[in-house]
Design a protein around this motif. Structure first.
Motif, PDB file in Angstrom:
ATOM      1  N   VAL A 134      94.977   3.098 -39.124  1.00  0.00           N
ATOM      2  CA  VAL A 134      96.374   2.685 -39.222  1.00  0.00           C
ATOM      3  C   VAL A 134      97.342   3.817 -38.874  1.00  0.00           C
ATOM      4  N   GLU A 135      96.878   5.055 -38.913  1.00  0.00           N
ATOM      5  CA  GLU A 135      97.763   6.216 -38.728  1.00  0.00           C
ATOM      6  C   GLU A 135      98.633   6.172 -37.478  1.00  0.00           C
ATOM      7  N   PRO A 136      98.128   5.764 -36.312  1.00  0.00           N
ATOM      8  CA  PRO A 136      99.002   5.763 -35.131  1.00  0.00           C
ATOM      9  C   PRO A 136     100.152   4.755 -35.221  1.00  0.00           C
ATOM     10  N   TYR A 137      99.984   3.733 -36.037  1.00  0.00           N
ATOM     11  CA  TYR A 137     100.972   2.663 -36.110  1.00  0.00           C
ATOM     12  C   TYR A 137     102.005   2.884 -37.218  1.00  0.00           C
ATOM     13  N   LEU A 138     101.719   3.751 -38.168  1.00  0.00           N
ATOM     14  CA  LEU A 138     102.601   3.943 -39.311  1.00  0.00           C
ATOM     15  C   LEU A 138     103.985   4.473 -38.925  1.00  0.00           C
ATOM     16  N   PRO A 139     104.096   5.519 -38.090  1.00  0.00           N
ATOM     17  CA  PRO A 139     105.445   5.984 -37.736  1.00  0.00           C
ATOM     18  C   PRO A 139     106.256   4.924 -37.002  1.00  0.00           C
ATOM     19  N   ILE A 140     105.616   4.148 -36.154  1.00  0.00           N
ATOM     20  CA  ILE A 140     106.315   3.094 -35.423  1.00  0.00           C
ATOM     21  C   ILE A 140     106.770   2.010 -36.386  1.00  0.00           C
ATOM     22  N   ALA A 141     105.928   1.673 -37.347  1.00  0.00           N
ATOM     23  CA  ALA A 141     106.297   0.661 -38.342  1.00  0.00           C
ATOM     24  C   ALA A 141     107.471   1.140 -39.186  1.00  0.00           C
ATOM     25  N   VAL A 142     107.496   2.417 -39.517  1.00  0.00           N
ATOM     26  CA  VAL A 142     108.611   2.962 -40.303  1.00  0.00           C
ATOM     27  C   VAL A 142     109.909   2.893 -39.509  1.00  0.00           C
ATOM     28  N   VAL A 143     109.869   3.258 -38.237  1.00  0.00           N
ATOM     29  CA  VAL A 143     111.075   3.195 -37.400  1.00  0.00           C
ATOM     30  C   VAL A 143     111.543   1.747 -37.256  1.00  0.00           C
TER      31      VAL A 143
END
Length: 110
Positions: A25-34
């Motif tokens: 999930v790590e690659p998707y977490l910053p995008i989900a936060v933005v």
């Protein structure tokens, strides 16, 4: 006020429990936060404009996160994940700053 208390409680629980994010999930977490921040700023702007609808906010919040994660996932599968991640961040960043500018104009009347 309930939302602020919920946010504070969530941050405290997160700091105490220290949950680990799975590597998948790590690659998707910053995008989900933005994407989530985009929905929050849009909701705040709608509230200040007097047109806030809670159902629209929830659907916007969830759909922003899901669509952004799907775009990055598709980019990973096509081998261009970094480029699509950058594109998503740029588009959502523009929306966040445009909403922040509208909020600033509303609050400071300038």
């Amino acid at each position: 006020m309930i939302a602020v208390l919920g946010l504070i409680a969530g941050v405290v629980v997160g700091l105490l429990v220290r949950p680990e994010v799975p590597a998948v999930v790590e690659p998707y977490l910053p995008i989900a936060v933005v994407a989530a921040l985009d929905a929050v700023f849009g909701g705040l702007r709608a509230m200040l404009d007097g047109i806030f609808v809670d159902k629209v906010f929830v659907v916007s919040f969830l759909s922003n996160v899901v669509v952004a994660a799907l775009i990055v996932f598709l980019g990973d599968k096509l081998g261009v994940g970094a480029q699509l991640s950058t594109g998503v961040v740029v588009v959502l960043g523009i929306r966040i700053f445009s909403n922040a500018a509208a909020i600033r104009r509303h609050v400071f009347r300038a």
